[in-house]
Design a protein around this motif. Sequence first.
Motif: not given
Length: 85
Positions: A31-57
């Motif tokens: 749950k988001c502490p700011a608005c209470g929504a549960t529509d949250t996703i993980k943040i991926l750190y590192d140089e993005p791959t083609y697959e991670s860019c597609e997942a982000a899109e």
Amino acid sequence: MAAPVGLTYNGYLNLEMGAQKISMKIMPKKKCPACGATDTIKILYDEPTYESCEAAERGEIALGGCLISEVSPKRYCKACGEDFG
């Protein structure tokens, strides 16, 4: 007692793929502490791959860049844009 295929039973999701039966534990959404929504996703750190860019899109992950520290946020709220965790 077995739950019907595709339905939850006692915190598990039961799926049937051909002859293979899979039971997965359902994890509560963060749950988001700011608005209470549960529509949250993980943040991926590192140089993005083609697959991670597609997942982000597709909105499955958020890209956090190449630098990470102990205080870097781990989740992103899709409803209000808050980084947290």
